[in-house]
Motif scaffolding. Sequence first.
Motif, short mmCIF file in Angstrom:
data_model
loop_
_atom_site.label_atom_id
_atom_site.label_comp_id
_atom_site.label_asym_id
_atom_site.label_seq_id
_atom_site.Cartn_x
_atom_site.Cartn_y
_atom_site.Cartn_z
N VAL A 537 -30.49 86.53 78.79
CA VAL A 537 -31.69 85.75 79.10
C VAL A 537 -31.43 84.25 78.95
N ASN A 538 -32.36 83.47 79.48
CA ASN A 538 -32.29 82.03 79.32
C ASN A 538 -32.32 81.71 77.82
N PRO A 539 -31.29 81.02 77.31
CA PRO A 539 -31.23 80.77 75.86
C PRO A 539 -32.37 79.90 75.34
N ASP A 540 -33.02 79.15 76.24
CA ASP A 540 -34.11 78.27 75.82
C ASP A 540 -35.47 78.96 75.85
N THR A 541 -35.70 79.78 76.91
CA THR A 541 -37.02 80.39 77.08
C THR A 541 -37.07 81.85 76.68
N GLY A 542 -35.90 82.51 76.63
CA GLY A 542 -35.88 83.93 76.33
C GLY A 542 -36.27 84.79 77.52
N HIS A 543 -36.40 84.18 78.71
CA HIS A 543 -36.83 84.92 79.89
C HIS A 543 -35.63 85.32 80.75
N PHE A 544 -35.84 86.40 81.53
CA PHE A 544 -34.82 86.85 82.47
C PHE A 544 -34.65 85.78 83.55
#
Length: 958
Positions: A537-544
């Motif tokens: 996931v995006n390391p900043d947002t936690g989103h796929f």
Amino acid sequence: MAQSNDYYKNNPLIHRDRRLGRADSEWVRSFSCEALRPLIVCRGPIRLEAMMVYEEMGIAHYGILLSEKDSIVYPNALSPELRMLTDPTRVHRVPDYSGASKEERVERIGQIIQIAKDNGYDSIFAGYGFMAEDDEFVAAIEDAGLRFVGPCSATQRGAGKKDEAKRTALNVGVSVTPGIDNITARTLVAKHPSREQLLALVKAEGLKCDAQVLADASLSLEALASHILMASYDKGIDLFTIDELGAQVEKACAEMFRDYPGSRIRLKAIGGGGGKGQRILGATMLAKKKPSEAEIKKAAAEAPSLVREVLNEVKAAGVGDNKNLLIELNIEQTRHNEIQLLGNGDWCIALGGRDCSLQMHEQKLLEVSVTQEGLALEIAKAKKAGLKVQAEALETDLRILKRMEEESERFGQAVGLDSASTFECIVDRDRYYFMEVNTRIQVEHRVTELVYNLKFTNPKNKKDFFIVESLVEAMALLALHKERLPRPERQPRFGAGVEARLNATDVSLSPSAGGVIRYWSEPIEGEIRDDQGICLVNPDTGHFMRYTVAGAYDSNIALLLTKGEDRLDSYQHLAKVLRSTTLTGTDLATNLTFHYGLVNWFLSRNVMAKPTTRFVVPYLTMVGKLKQEANKLDVVYAFLAVKKHFAKLYGADPEVAKAISETLDRKGTLLTRPMEILLNDPHLLSGWLSINRSNLEIKNGKLTWLRNPLVILQETYEYLHMNWREGAPAAEIIWSHDHELLQRALRFYDDLRKVFGLKTEEFIQLNTLLGKEEPQGGYDQATWEEIQAAHLGFEVGNELLGLLFLIADKTSFFDFKVEENLEVTIPDYLTDLDLQAAMKKVLVPPPSTKADEIVTPGGGMYYAQEAPGMPPFVKEGEHFEKGQPLFILEVMKMFNKVPAPFSGTVDKVLIENADGFIVQKGQPIFKVTPDEKFVDVDPKEIEKLKRDTTNDYLKAIL
């Protein structure tokens, strides 16, 4: 919910404390690899795996190399591994990995070595790409004072080149496929047919040859020619043209067609791999025991153009490139087995086998472990069950496996194998032939890691040892501590392993680039997913993060693996993984449902079956026939027809008729939703029919249920991963009102079975009891009538499911089967080339086009001619015949000649001078005048045909 990065840390194949430097034992600590500083110059799942393993080994100073295709040309496909490796000083770039020509390749090798030196790396790891078995690349690394994490250049030359490997195999007594391994030498001798002429050529071209070899009059002309050719490669010149090579290959093929009547011939580049650089010719020669000379010449005439295709595909068509290729008898009924090898230059150990027979376009799709322990277990089970023929077939496999392992170790020692490699074979019943050695780690190496680990023991103290479970780790150990590592002991780990390659392909398994992955469900328990970091996931947002499947390299998206106590267990778990996987996006095509259907096909028949490399195309043709028949049905129309039927049947009693009508209305979506999904996806239908084949029987054109159709319906929702899950989107699961109705019905029958003491599968007995006028099971008359009425309501309309089984009957689906001896029977008609081509179009209809256009069948790289400098396939004003090549479409590094779908004349070429131009699916290439006028089919006629066919089907269920 986006997948957590913790998944990768919990992956059972790569997570353990690999820091040998922390061990209590001084001997174990001496094998620490924390000082290794590797540069990773590959991509895909193996790059991420290497990063993870190196970190767990305590290797802190490693870097990765990106090409422009990784990071510039396809920005939306930006290497997802960068979400883990955020230090920019450890990320390096080159225009591409290997260059498009010999000059570029030499330049690229120099750039990579310089990057390593400038950034403090002492070794290079190339994964399983072509660079991993490029002996020139490896030799340059060694000459620069760097380590190569893989087999050394001497091993690469002796085993990696297919011609040299075949000669080595013959020298050490390994069975090889009949054929020719020195066609370039023969070509040179044909051009300079005497020793004097060859020596004069050396002088004229100023070639640096070994004087002793030139003076050796006992050498054959072909051996002398081979030595001269090696000198020409060093100088970077050609001693013959590709046309001259093609002519010699044509002559050799004609000789082989005469020597082996009824067979086809395989052309194989010596530096190919992964299905690239291989072509088969002679389709018309199959089964012809006495072909005429004219037929032989016509079949052999295919060779020159195929030689160009092969050389172009492996980038060996340039001046000074080694253009040798193997000409081999194509063993038709074969299984593709391979042995995993590991060595240190002194010892060599085999780590069991992998069956890779399920493949298409020479690229593997499903790989399963084959071990002595696993086969012995299956033999014992077969004998206990009284399956004598099956036990004998498995015993044959065990004998072959033992022989392959023994001979592979002998071969490995002969070439001084000092890292990981794979000994590849083709198995023909009770015989096997050595095919080639891949001097690199394989895509499917994890299948071996699931079934064996390695125990390295201190020769001076048997209680002092360490365990290695990763081949990537073993390769690092060998790179740093090669000579010191003692021969390990292989230890059984899990009973079986299986890997499915999740590829970007359409329903017909043709590569499909350009889609965008927008969502990927989290792995389930026990799933091992190698997805090159796409699910990080995006390391900043936690989103796929969305990922574009660009298709710059190959079609692989991920590797899905499972393990089990035995093969059945691993297959069952793989089916669960595939069922639970949700992968969605824009213009995204994958082979996910193909794998799901295929795995269930084997689960319903026998997972120990012995499919050959010819299995997949006939299987796809069978699936195409399912789709062709499914296209003729209209489920909604069928449902309305069922309503009318029961309204008429119970018309004499208006109250009953009304109740039946209302009941059917409530059941409409319960029945039609899963049916429409199955009819729309023939791979899902194939798997569903396979697992339900014993639930119905057809007698005298009528269907009889052997199990309660409501139970089958419940299982169908589970099979489609549409079972009720609290909070899941309604579009993905059974609707709430349908779920409540189905559960109420199932509880009703559960209660009745308990009263009557019947098992779930004893539906016929229960149905018979419920049909009796006299109350059964101690019920009074009134209650009995209520039970019968409820039974009628729950079962009415379920006949509709029977339409699916009629498709199997109409297409003879179950004639494609596994025999007692585990061999697969493929009905002859499914091997018909015209039928195969027709069913491919059924699975993936050609893009819609105007009658005066020819468009691209898919996206990819467009080429107007066969090779640079050659004329285009067609020009404006030229007439073309149906089946004639019109252009080449390169997709996922595979070169596909696109044939004319009809005969006609080219009025205008719409893409001029555009070699290497990216085209989209359905893009017009030519304006044409067809020889025959096309007549559009009236949609009303299609609708009428569907209703007529549906009515015919309904006769068997009502």
